[in-house]
Write a protein that holds these residues in place. Structure first.
Motif, short mmCIF file in Angstrom:
data_model
loop_
_atom_site.label_atom_id
_atom_site.label_comp_id
_atom_site.label_asym_id
_atom_site.label_seq_id
_atom_site.Cartn_x
_atom_site.Cartn_y
_atom_site.Cartn_z
N HIS A 68 -10.04 -2.35 -14.12
CA HIS A 68 -9.88 -0.90 -13.98
C HIS A 68 -9.75 -0.24 -15.35
O HIS A 68 -10.26 0.86 -15.55
CB HIS A 68 -8.63 -0.57 -13.13
N ALA A 102 -9.11 0.25 3.13
CA ALA A 102 -8.84 0.50 1.72
C ALA A 102 -7.50 1.18 1.58
O ALA A 102 -6.97 1.74 2.55
CB ALA A 102 -9.93 1.39 1.14
N GLU A 139 -7.76 -7.87 -1.52
CA GLU A 139 -8.02 -6.48 -1.88
C GLU A 139 -9.43 -6.09 -1.42
O GLU A 139 -10.35 -5.93 -2.23
CB GLU A 139 -7.89 -6.28 -3.40
N TRP A 197 -10.71 -3.45 -0.65
CA TRP A 197 -11.11 -2.12 -1.12
C TRP A 197 -11.60 -2.14 -2.57
O TRP A 197 -12.13 -1.18 -3.06
CB TRP A 197 -9.93 -1.15 -1.02
N HIS A 198 -11.38 -3.25 -3.27
CA HIS A 198 -11.68 -3.39 -4.71
C HIS A 198 -13.11 -3.90 -4.88
O HIS A 198 -13.44 -5.00 -4.44
CB HIS A 198 -10.66 -4.36 -5.33
N GLN A 217 0.81 -1.21 0.00
CA GLN A 217 0.00 0.00 0.00
C GLN A 217 0.85 1.26 0.00
O GLN A 217 1.79 1.38 0.76
CB GLN A 217 -0.93 0.02 1.22
N THR A 240 -15.56 0.65 3.24
CA THR A 240 -15.42 -0.75 2.82
C THR A 240 -16.04 -1.70 3.84
O THR A 240 -16.57 -2.74 3.46
CB THR A 240 -13.95 -1.11 2.55
N ASP A 251 -11.50 1.15 -6.53
CA ASP A 251 -10.87 0.93 -5.24
C ASP A 251 -11.34 2.06 -4.33
O ASP A 251 -11.15 3.24 -4.65
CB ASP A 251 -9.35 0.95 -5.35
#
Length: 194
Positions: free
Chosen positions: A131, A30, A164, A166-167, A14, A145, A138
């Motif tokens: 994406h 996230a 992930e 946050w995705h 991150q 989240t 994200d």
């Protein structure tokens, strides 16, 4: 040990905001803002998909938001409106990305992790990334989240990869049937096999 290693790898990847004292402590956190990436990817800029700090799902002036799939964006905005009275905001850390930006992120991940195989656990190729097509977002912060992990299916918004949290992607069938089982990481996702 495997779970601890995966969490450690996720936290190391991150791009922590330099204004933060430490990375988020929640496993559902996230990725923080992209401030460090903005400097690194300045040539790609907002048009390529770089997202400045503080962008929400309502910021149409930001191409990474405005260029998301219209149905995904509509679902995100409905969910964000629904939870707004609780003080939760849906911040966008990454949305639609230009292929060049996706390729740059992949090159950086290969450099960081030492191989394409390891990088693939975190970053897809431009040819396979949702994406690039505008079909993934994200989100941050952890309150968003966390809320989506409990209520996202009501809007068709589902987490896709366990590593992930946050995705999110749109899965309209989730409204009636719940979100599908998550893949461990992108390497387990059949869409990433190219």
């Amino acid at each position: 040990m495997v779970v601890i290693a995966a969490i450690t790898a996720a936290l190391r990847y991150q791009p922590w905001n330099s204004s933060s004292a430490a990375p988020p402590s929640s496993s559902s956190a996230a990725p923080p803002s992209k401030a460090p990436r903005r400097e690194k990817h300045g040539a790609l800029g907002k048009a390529g998909g770089v997202v400045p700090d503080g962008v929400t799902v309502f910021d149409d002036a930001i191409p990474a938001v405005a260029d998301l799939d219209p149905d995904l964006l509509k679902a995100l905005r409905r969910a964000a409106t629904d939870v707004a009275d609780d003080g939760v905001e849906f911040y966008v850390n990454s949305g639609r990305r230009a292929p060049e930006y996706q390729n740059q992120l992949l090159r950086e991940a290969v450099s960081k992790y030492g191989s394409e195989v390891e990088a693939a656990r975190w970053i897809a190729t431009a040819a396979t990334s949702p994406h690039v097509s505008g079909d993934a977002v994200d989100l941050g912060h952890s309150d968003a989240t966390t809320w989506l992990s409990e209520h996202g299916a009501e809007f068709g918004l589902c987490p896709i990869h366990k590593n992930e949290p946050w995705h999110y992607e749109l899965r309209p069938e989730a409204i009636d049937h719940g979100c599908p089982r998550m893949y461990a990481d992108p390497t387990q996702d059949p869409r990433m096999q190219q």
